[in-house]
Write a protein that holds these residues in place. Structure first.
Motif, short mmCIF file in Angstrom:
data_model
loop_
_atom_site.label_atom_id
_atom_site.label_comp_id
_atom_site.label_asym_id
_atom_site.label_seq_id
_atom_site.Cartn_x
_atom_site.Cartn_y
_atom_site.Cartn_z
N GLU A 117 0.83 -1.21 0.00
CA GLU A 117 0.00 0.00 0.00
C GLU A 117 0.86 1.26 0.00
N THR A 118 1.95 1.25 0.75
CA THR A 118 2.85 2.40 0.80
C THR A 118 3.49 2.67 -0.55
N ARG B 3 0.86 4.04 -2.99
CA ARG B 3 0.54 5.44 -2.66
C ARG B 3 1.66 6.37 -3.12
N ARG C 56 1.63 6.66 -6.98
CA ARG C 56 0.52 7.48 -7.51
C ARG C 56 0.74 8.96 -7.20
N GLU C 57 1.23 9.25 -6.01
CA GLU C 57 1.50 10.65 -5.65
C GLU C 57 2.58 11.26 -6.54
#
Length: 104
Positions: A84-85, A88, A91-92
């Protein structure tokens, strides 16, 4: 007679047969794509997986040349958090980097 006084002890035998086993381990994998930069992959490996620059570069080259690279082996919850990290962070930063986990 008070049941909490020491002289009223009873013998209690409790038998428990619980098998204790190691938790299942999961591989966290990075997948190659045509858009995510090699520098970003190395950065992710160093920040999220605490790899040295040399180890991160080696894993990044595996991802680039073989299509997939193993970042590490973790328990389910830790692997899930790392996936998940990575997603994220990617995508950021505008990268489509794919990160998955599978049972080791």
């Amino acid at each position: 007679m008070n049941p909490f006084l020491p002289e009223t002890k009873e013998d209690t035998h409790v038998r428990s047969h619980h098998e204790v086993s190691e938790p299942s381990m999961y591989k966290v994998l990075l997948h190659n794509d045509d858009y995510t930069t090699m520098e970003f992959v190395v950065q992710v490996l160093m920040q999220v997986f605490h790899k040295s620059a040399e180890a991160a570069t080696r894993i990044m080259l595996n991802v680039h040349q073989r299509g997939v690279g193993v970042c590490g082996h973790y328990t389910y919850e830790v692997a899930e958090t790392k996936v998940e990290t990575v997603i994220r962070m990617a995508r950021e930063s505008g990268h489509p980097l794919k990160c998955t986990m599978e049972k080791a």
